[in-house]
Design an enzyme around this catalytic site. Structure first.
Site, PDB file in Angstrom:
ATOM      1  N   GLY A   2      -1.786  -7.472   8.962  1.00 24.29           N
ATOM      2  CA  GLY A   2      -1.912  -8.856   8.512  1.00 24.29           C
ATOM      3  C   GLY A   2      -3.202  -9.107   7.767  1.00 24.29           C
ATOM      4  NE  ARG A   3      -5.394  -6.884   2.728  1.00 28.56           N
ATOM      5  CZ  ARG A   3      -5.727  -5.646   2.392  1.00 28.56           C
ATOM      6  NH1 ARG A   3      -6.959  -5.229   2.534  1.00 28.56           N
ATOM      7  NH2 ARG A   3      -4.844  -4.819   1.889  1.00 28.56           N
ATOM      8  NE  ARG A  47       0.127   4.768  28.940  1.00 24.91           N
ATOM      9  CZ  ARG A  47      -0.555   4.820  30.088  1.00 24.91           C
ATOM     10  NH1 ARG A  47      -1.539   3.966  30.313  1.00 24.91           N
ATOM     11  NH2 ARG A  47      -0.239   5.716  31.013  1.00 24.91           N
ATOM     12  N   GLY A  90      -8.352   1.768  -7.454  1.00 21.52           N
ATOM     13  CA  GLY A  90      -8.526   1.941  -8.894  1.00 21.52           C
ATOM     14  C   GLY A  90      -8.568   0.651  -9.666  1.00 21.52           C
ATOM     15  CG  ASP A 130      -1.429  -8.750   4.739  1.00 23.80           C
ATOM     16  OD1 ASP A 130      -0.937  -8.038   5.629  1.00 23.80           O
ATOM     17  OD2 ASP A 130      -2.198  -8.308   3.861  1.00 23.80           O
ATOM     18  CG  ASP A 161      -5.153 -12.710  -1.982  1.00 27.09           C
ATOM     19  OD1 ASP A 161      -4.802 -11.557  -1.681  1.00 27.09           O
ATOM     20  OD2 ASP A 161      -6.011 -13.349  -1.355  1.00 27.09           O
TER      21      ASP A 161
HETATM   22  O1  F6P Z   1      -2.151  -5.969   2.705  1.00 31.81           O
HETATM   23  C1  F6P Z   1      -1.155  -5.206   3.286  1.00 31.81           C
HETATM   24  C2  F6P Z   1      -1.721  -4.279   4.334  1.00 31.81           C
HETATM   25  O2  F6P Z   1      -0.655  -3.568   4.915  1.00 31.81           O
HETATM   26  C3  F6P Z   1      -2.574  -4.961   5.405  1.00 31.81           C
HETATM   27  O3  F6P Z   1      -1.799  -5.613   6.369  1.00 31.81           O
HETATM   28  C4  F6P Z   1      -3.375  -3.801   5.917  1.00 31.81           C
HETATM   29  O4  F6P Z   1      -4.609  -4.236   6.461  1.00 31.81           O
HETATM   30  C5  F6P Z   1      -3.595  -2.964   4.674  1.00 31.81           C
HETATM   31  O5  F6P Z   1      -2.610  -3.342   3.728  1.00 31.81           O
HETATM   32  C6  F6P Z   1      -3.508  -1.478   4.885  1.00 31.81           C
HETATM   33  O6  F6P Z   1      -3.877  -0.847   3.706  1.00 31.81           O
HETATM   34  P1  F6P Z   1      -3.641   0.704   3.438  1.00 31.81           P
HETATM   35  O7  F6P Z   1      -2.202   0.894   3.096  1.00 31.81           O
HETATM   36  O8  F6P Z   1      -4.540   1.008   2.310  1.00 31.81           O
HETATM   37  O9  F6P Z   1      -3.998   1.440   4.704  1.00 31.81           O
END
Ligand code: F6P
Length: 357
Positions: free
Chosen positions: A184-185, A273, A79, A141, A116
Site C-alpha cells: 500500500g506504500r 506468525r 530509470g 495502493d 501519481d
Molecule cells: O506502488 C505499488 C507497490 O506494490 C507498493 O505497494 C509497494 O510498496 C511497492 O510498489 C513495491 O515496489 P517494488 O515492486 O519495486 O518492490
C-alpha cells in the site's frame, strides 16, 4: 489521415493493465479508426534505439487479454529519465532522448497508465513534445488523488481478503495470532478494506497512529472472552507510536509484520506468525471490478484525446467516468480518511485500530 496514439504502462505493475491497453486500442480502432502504438517498458522503451514500440493489432486483443495479470507491454519503476542512473553511478538527464523518440514515432497523442509518481514524470517528459497526454490511474495502493479508484486496487483487496480467509482456520487450529502484512506504500487502503472484508480483529494503517500496548490490550480482551486466535492486518507503512525506550533501534520500519508478530508473541505469551503478502497482491487475474474500471477509463482516455484535450487524467468519481486536470493530481496523495466510512465501519465492527490517542 489516420491518427496514431501511443500507450505505455509505467511504475509497478498491477492487475488490470492489459484490460486498459485493450480498451484503449479497441476504442481507438472502432471509435475513430486510429492506430495504437504500444511502447515497451514505459519510458525505458523510449530510450532504446530504435524505440521499443509496435503497432497493436485490435483483432489479437481478445478476451484472454482482459483477464491476464501484469502488462504485456512491460513496465518499470526505475530509470527516471530526468535523473537516469548511468553505469558509472552518475545521474544524467535523458529526457530529451525520450522527446526525440516520441517525435520519431509520429504520434498524435499519448496515453500513460501510471500511479501519481509516474504520471508526474510522464507529464513533464511529454510537455516539450506538444502532444496531448492523458493519464490513466493505476496502482494497488489506490493513493492517486482525485479518483475514487485506481486500476489494480480491487484485485489487491480481493487477494488480501483471500489471504485472511486462509489464515483464519490455521490460526484458529493452533491458537495463534496471525499477522498479515499488506502493501500500500504510504496508504492503508488495502489494509482497511481487506481487514473489514476478511473479519480481522486488528487493522493497523499509517493514517491512524497506533500503539502496541493498545493492540496487546485488545487481543488480551478477546482471549478473556474465550477467543484463542486473532487476525491482525498491518499496512507496510504503518509505523507506530509506542514510547518504548528502545524505539530508535527497535522501530518496525520495513518488515513491520515480522516485527509485530515477534512483539505480540513476547507480550501476550501466544504464538504468533507473520505472513508478508508482497507481490502476490499485484500478479493475479484482475477482478471483474478492475476489468470494468480499466475498460471504462481506457475508453474515456481515447475520447479525451479525440476531443483534442490533453494534460488530463481520467478518473472514477461518484459512479461516473470523468477527467480532471493532471495539475490537480500530481504531488497530491489520496490516503485513508481517518474519519471516513471505512474507518468508521471498522470501529463499529469492534476492529482495533490501535489508537494512540
Ligand atoms: O506502488 C505499488 C507497490 O506494490 C507498493 O505497494 C509497494 O510498496 C511497492 O510498489 C513495491 O515496489 P517494488 O515492486 O519495486 O518492490
Amino acid at each position: 489521415m489516420t491518427k496514431r496514439i501511443g500507450i505505455l504502462t509505467s511504475g509497478g505493475d498491477c492487475a488490470g493493465l492489459n484490460a486498459v491497453i485493450r480498451a484503449v486500442t479497441l476504442r481507438a480502432h472502432y471509435g475513430y479508426g486510429w492506430k495504437t502504438i504500444g511502447i515497451g517498458y514505459g519510458t525505458l522503451g523510449l530510450l532504446e534505439r530504435p524505440a521499443n514500440a509496435r503497432e497493436l493489432e485490435p483483432a489479437r486483443l481478445d478476451a484472454a487479454l482482459a483477464h491476464r495479470g501484469g502488462t504485456f507491454l512491460g513496465s518499470t519503476n526505475r530509470g527516471d529519465p530526468f535523473a537516469f542512473a548511468m553505469p558509472d553511478g552518475s545521474l544524467r538527464d535523458r529526457s530529451g532522448e525520450v522527446a526525440d523518440a516520441i517525435r520519431a514515432l509520429r504520434l498524435d497523442g499519448l496515453v500513460g497508465v501510471g500511479g501519481d509518481g509516474s504520471l508526474a514524470i510522464l507529464r513533464r517528459l511529454f510537455a516539450p513534445t506538444g502532444l496531448p497526454f492523458v493519464g490513466v490511474p493505476k496502482t494497488i495502493d489506490n493513493d492517486v488523488a482525485n479518483t475514487e479508484r485506481a486500476v489494480g486496487y480491487s484485485t489487491a483487496v480481493a487477494i488480501a481478503t483471500e489471504a485472511l480467509d486462509r489464515l483464519q482456520p490455521t490460526g484458529a487450529s493452533h491458537d495463534r495470532i496471525m499477522v498479515l502484512e499488506v502493501m500500500g506504500r504510504d496508504a492503508g487502503h488495502i489494509a482497511i478494506a481487506a481487514g473489514i472484508a476478511g473479519g480481522a480483529d486488528v487493522v493497523l494503517i499509517p493514517e491512524v497512529r497506533w500503539r502496541l500496548d493498545r493492540v496487546v490490550g485488545h487481543i488480551a480482551g478477546l482471549r478473556a472472552e474465550g477467543r484463542t486466535s486473532a487476525l491482525v492486518v498491518v499496512a507496510e507503512a504503518a509505523g507506530q507510536s509506542d514510547e518504548a525506550a528502545d524505539a530508535a533501534t527497535d522501530a518496525p520500519g520495513r518488515g513491520v509484520g515480522e516485527w509485530l508478530a515477534q512483539r505480540l508473541a513476547r507480550t501476550t505469551g501466544a504464538e504468533a506468525r507473520a505472513t508478508v503478502l508482497g507481490h502476490v497482491q499485484r500478479g493475479a487475474e484482475p477482478t471483474a471490478e478492475d476489468r470494468l474500471l480499466a475498460s471504462a477509463l481506457g475508453v474515456h482516455a481515447v475520447d479525451v484525446l479525440a476531443e483534442g484535450r490533453g494534460d488530463r487524467m481520467v478518473a472514477w468519481w461518484n459512479r461516473q467516468v470523468i477527467d480532471v486536470p493532471l495539475d490537480e493530481v500530481v504531488g497530491r496523495s489520496h490516503t485513508v480518511d481517518p474519519d471516513g466510512a471505512l474507518v468508521r465501519t471498522a470501529r463499529a465492527l469492534g476492529i482495533c485500530l490501535g489508537d494512540a490517542a
